[in-house]
Scaffold this motif. Sequence first.
Motif, PDB file in Angstrom:
ATOM      1  N   TYR A  58      37.219 -17.823 111.208  1.00 31.60           N
ATOM      2  CA  TYR A  58      37.905 -17.868 109.731  1.00 31.60           C
ATOM      3  C   TYR A  58      38.813 -19.193 109.893  1.00 31.60           C
ATOM      4  CZ  TYR A  58      40.586 -16.739 105.698  1.00 31.60           C
ATOM      5  OH  TYR A  58      40.949 -16.819 104.570  1.00 31.60           O
ATOM      6  N   GLY A  59      38.502 -19.700 108.867  1.00 29.55           N
ATOM      7  CA  GLY A  59      39.260 -20.982 108.403  1.00 29.55           C
ATOM      8  C   GLY A  59      38.987 -21.778 107.354  1.00 29.55           C
ATOM      9  N   PRO A  60      39.411 -22.818 106.863  1.00 32.33           N
ATOM     10  CA  PRO A  60      39.181 -23.442 105.562  1.00 32.33           C
ATOM     11  C   PRO A  60      37.716 -24.272 105.690  1.00 32.33           C
ATOM     12  CG  PRO A  60      40.996 -24.623 106.610  1.00 32.33           C
ATOM     13  CD  PRO A  60      40.614 -23.407 107.702  1.00 32.33           C
ATOM     14  N   GLY A  61      37.506 -24.506 104.684  1.00 32.83           N
ATOM     15  CA  GLY A  61      36.212 -25.496 104.352  1.00 32.83           C
ATOM     16  C   GLY A  61      35.353 -24.819 103.378  1.00 32.83           C
ATOM     17  N   GLY A  62      34.390 -25.162 103.133  1.00 30.58           N
ATOM     18  CA  GLY A  62      33.269 -24.694 102.085  1.00 30.58           C
ATOM     19  C   GLY A  62      32.465 -25.885 101.832  1.00 30.58           C
ATOM     20  N   GLY A  63      31.736 -25.521 100.758  1.00 32.27           N
ATOM     21  CA  GLY A  63      30.468 -26.458 100.614  1.00 32.27           C
ATOM     22  C   GLY A  63      29.291 -26.197 101.437  1.00 32.27           C
ATOM     23  N   LEU A  64      28.800 -27.186 101.937  1.00 30.93           N
ATOM     24  CA  LEU A  64      27.621 -27.105 102.868  1.00 30.93           C
ATOM     25  C   LEU A  64      27.935 -26.279 104.375  1.00 30.93           C
ATOM     26  CD1 LEU A  64      26.494 -30.934 102.945  1.00 30.93           C
ATOM     27  CD2 LEU A  64      25.529 -28.968 101.858  1.00 30.93           C
ATOM     28  N   SER A  65      27.145 -25.579 104.822  1.00 30.14           N
ATOM     29  CA  SER A  65      27.450 -25.125 105.922  1.00 30.14           C
ATOM     30  C   SER A  65      27.494 -26.120 107.144  1.00 30.14           C
ATOM     31  CB  SER A  65      26.265 -24.195 106.268  1.00 30.14           C
ATOM     32  OG  SER A  65      25.244 -24.706 106.735  1.00 30.14           O
ATOM     33  N   ASP A  66      28.109 -25.903 108.330  1.00 34.26           N
ATOM     34  CA  ASP A  66      28.303 -26.787 109.421  1.00 34.26           C
ATOM     35  C   ASP A  66      26.620 -27.378 109.598  1.00 34.26           C
ATOM     36  OD1 ASP A  66      30.910 -26.590 109.580  1.00 34.26           O
ATOM     37  OD2 ASP A  66      30.742 -24.990 111.166  1.00 34.26           O
ATOM     38  N   LEU A  67      25.753 -26.568 109.940  1.00 37.03           N
ATOM     39  CA  LEU A  67      24.390 -26.936 110.202  1.00 37.03           C
ATOM     40  C   LEU A  67      23.872 -27.751 109.193  1.00 37.03           C
ATOM     41  CD1 LEU A  67      22.368 -26.758 112.309  1.00 37.03           C
ATOM     42  CD2 LEU A  67      21.230 -24.806 111.103  1.00 37.03           C
ATOM     43  N   GLU A  68      24.207 -27.509 107.721  1.00 38.46           N
ATOM     44  CA  GLU A  68      23.577 -28.336 106.873  1.00 38.46           C
ATOM     45  C   GLU A  68      24.175 -29.596 106.853  1.00 38.46           C
ATOM     46  OE1 GLU A  68      22.604 -25.025 103.285  1.00 38.46           O
ATOM     47  OE2 GLU A  68      24.679 -25.378 103.821  1.00 38.46           O
ATOM     48  N   HIS A  69      25.416 -29.607 106.661  1.00 39.84           N
ATOM     49  CA  HIS A  69      26.144 -30.963 106.991  1.00 39.84           C
ATOM     50  C   HIS A  69      25.778 -31.795 108.110  1.00 39.84           C
ATOM     51  CE1 HIS A  69      29.602 -33.379 107.930  1.00 39.84           C
ATOM     52  NE2 HIS A  69      29.792 -33.674 106.680  1.00 39.84           N
ATOM     53  N   ASP A  70      25.700 -31.331 109.339  1.00 43.28           N
ATOM     54  CA  ASP A  70      25.263 -31.883 110.347  1.00 43.28           C
ATOM     55  C   ASP A  70      23.788 -32.570 109.985  1.00 43.28           C
ATOM     56  OD1 ASP A  70      27.429 -31.612 111.535  1.00 43.28           O
ATOM     57  OD2 ASP A  70      26.921 -30.159 113.107  1.00 43.28           O
ATOM     58  N   TYR A  71      22.981 -31.804 109.690  1.00 47.86           N
ATOM     59  CA  TYR A  71      21.566 -32.270 109.245  1.00 47.86           C
ATOM     60  C   TYR A  71      21.427 -33.375 108.554  1.00 47.86           C
ATOM     61  CZ  TYR A  71      16.591 -31.928 108.078  1.00 47.86           C
ATOM     62  OH  TYR A  71      15.143 -32.106 107.533  1.00 47.86           O
ATOM     63  N   LYS A  72      22.574 -33.264 107.249  1.00 49.62           N
ATOM     64  CA  LYS A  72      22.336 -34.370 106.548  1.00 49.62           C
ATOM     65  C   LYS A  72      22.840 -35.731 106.751  1.00 49.62           C
ATOM     66  CE  LYS A  72      21.953 -31.531 102.166  1.00 49.62           C
ATOM     67  NZ  LYS A  72      21.186 -31.969 101.365  1.00 49.62           N
ATOM     68  N   VAL A  73      24.048 -35.620 107.716  1.00 46.97           N
ATOM     69  CA  VAL A  73      24.676 -36.779 108.424  1.00 46.97           C
ATOM     70  C   VAL A  73      23.542 -37.333 109.325  1.00 46.97           C
ATOM     71  CG1 VAL A  73      26.294 -37.426 110.119  1.00 46.97           C
ATOM     72  CG2 VAL A  73      27.042 -36.044 108.091  1.00 46.97           C
ATOM     73  N   LEU A  74      23.069 -36.715 110.226  1.00 49.14           N
ATOM     74  CA  LEU A  74      21.930 -37.043 111.000  1.00 49.14           C
ATOM     75  C   LEU A  74      20.704 -37.800 110.518  1.00 49.14           C
ATOM     76  CD1 LEU A  74      21.842 -34.253 113.770  1.00 49.14           C
ATOM     77  CD2 LEU A  74      22.851 -36.634 114.052  1.00 49.14           C
ATOM     78  N   ASN A  75      20.456 -37.404 109.305  1.00 56.10           N
ATOM     79  CA  ASN A  75      19.372 -37.940 108.511  1.00 56.10           C
ATOM     80  C   ASN A  75      19.959 -39.046 107.507  1.00 56.10           C
ATOM     81  OD1 ASN A  75      17.246 -36.483 109.349  1.00 56.10           O
ATOM     82  ND2 ASN A  75      17.483 -34.878 108.047  1.00 56.10           N
ATOM     83  N   GLY A  76      21.053 -39.393 107.583  1.00 57.96           N
ATOM     84  CA  GLY A  76      21.669 -40.693 106.605  1.00 57.96           C
ATOM     85  C   GLY A  76      21.829 -40.133 105.185  1.00 57.96           C
ATOM     86  N   GLU A  77      21.624 -38.859 104.819  1.00 60.62           N
ATOM     87  CA  GLU A  77      21.744 -38.435 103.632  1.00 60.62           C
ATOM     88  C   GLU A  77      23.262 -38.513 103.081  1.00 60.62           C
ATOM     89  OE1 GLU A  77      19.676 -34.888 102.779  1.00 60.62           O
ATOM     90  OE2 GLU A  77      18.282 -35.167 104.278  1.00 60.62           O
ATOM     91  N   ILE A  78      24.127 -38.289 103.981  1.00 62.71           N
ATOM     92  CA  ILE A  78      25.434 -38.262 103.487  1.00 62.71           C
ATOM     93  C   ILE A  78      26.172 -38.743 104.681  1.00 62.71           C
ATOM     94  CG2 ILE A  78      25.357 -36.368 101.886  1.00 62.71           C
ATOM     95  CD1 ILE A  78      26.568 -34.418 104.398  1.00 62.71           C
ATOM     96  N   GLU A  79      27.635 -39.423 104.306  1.00 68.28           N
ATOM     97  CA  GLU A  79      28.439 -39.975 105.452  1.00 68.28           C
ATOM     98  C   GLU A  79      29.206 -38.650 105.988  1.00 68.28           C
ATOM     99  OE1 GLU A  79      29.124 -42.899 106.191  1.00 68.28           O
ATOM    100  OE2 GLU A  79      27.421 -43.580 104.852  1.00 68.28           O
ATOM    101  N   PRO A  80      29.768 -38.954 107.306  1.00 66.65           N
ATOM    102  CA  PRO A  80      30.574 -37.881 107.870  1.00 66.65           C
ATOM    103  C   PRO A  80      31.764 -37.564 106.890  1.00 66.65           C
ATOM    104  CG  PRO A  80      29.651 -39.336 109.529  1.00 66.65           C
ATOM    105  CD  PRO A  80      29.424 -39.987 108.401  1.00 66.65           C
ATOM    106  N   ASP A  81      32.185 -36.067 106.755  1.00 64.29           N
ATOM    107  CA  ASP A  81      33.174 -35.890 106.041  1.00 64.29           C
ATOM    108  C   ASP A  81      33.744 -34.488 106.712  1.00 64.29           C
ATOM    109  OD1 ASP A  81      34.911 -35.190 103.906  1.00 64.29           O
ATOM    110  OD2 ASP A  81      33.463 -34.898 102.548  1.00 64.29           O
ATOM    111  N   GLU A  82      35.123 -34.635 107.106  1.00 63.36           N
ATOM    112  CA  GLU A  82      35.764 -33.775 107.624  1.00 63.36           C
ATOM    113  C   GLU A  82      37.066 -33.193 106.978  1.00 63.36           C
ATOM    114  OE1 GLU A  82      34.794 -31.923 110.431  1.00 63.36           O
ATOM    115  OE2 GLU A  82      33.238 -33.021 110.465  1.00 63.36           O
TER     116      GLU A  82
END
Length: 107
Positions: A58-82
Motif C-alpha cells: 500500500y502506498g501513494p501513487g496513481g494514474g498509470l499502473s507501474d507496468l503501463e508506466h514502464d511500458y510507455k517509458v521504454l517505448n519513448g512515449e513518456i519521460e520517466p516520472d517518479e
Amino acid sequence: LWGPPLDTPYDAPVVDSLVRAHRQVSGDEEATAGTAGRYGSFGDAPILSAAGISSCTYGPGGGLSDLEHDYKVLNGEIEPDERISISDLIVNAKAMTLAAVDLCALD
C-alpha cells in the motif's frame, strides 16, 4: 531478480483495515484492494508474508499502473516520472496510521 510471491487474501485483517482507513481518509467509498496498480513491482510485503506476517502493499501513487508506466517509458512515449503528490502522501500516512491503530486494537 527474484523475490517471494505475496499471497494475502482480500479478506485478511490488514487488507480490510487499510481499505476502510483509505476510504475514511480519502472520501473514496469505491476504493478496493487489488493487484493491478502494483503489477511488476516488489517491496517488503512479500518478504514479511514469507516470514508469516500478514502484509500487503500500500502506498501513494496513481494514474498509470507501474507496468503501463514502464511500458510507455521504454517505448519513448513518456519521460520517466517518479513524482508523487503531497496530498497522496498525506492520505496514505493518515490511512496507515488509522489501520495500525485498528490492527493493534485487535490484539
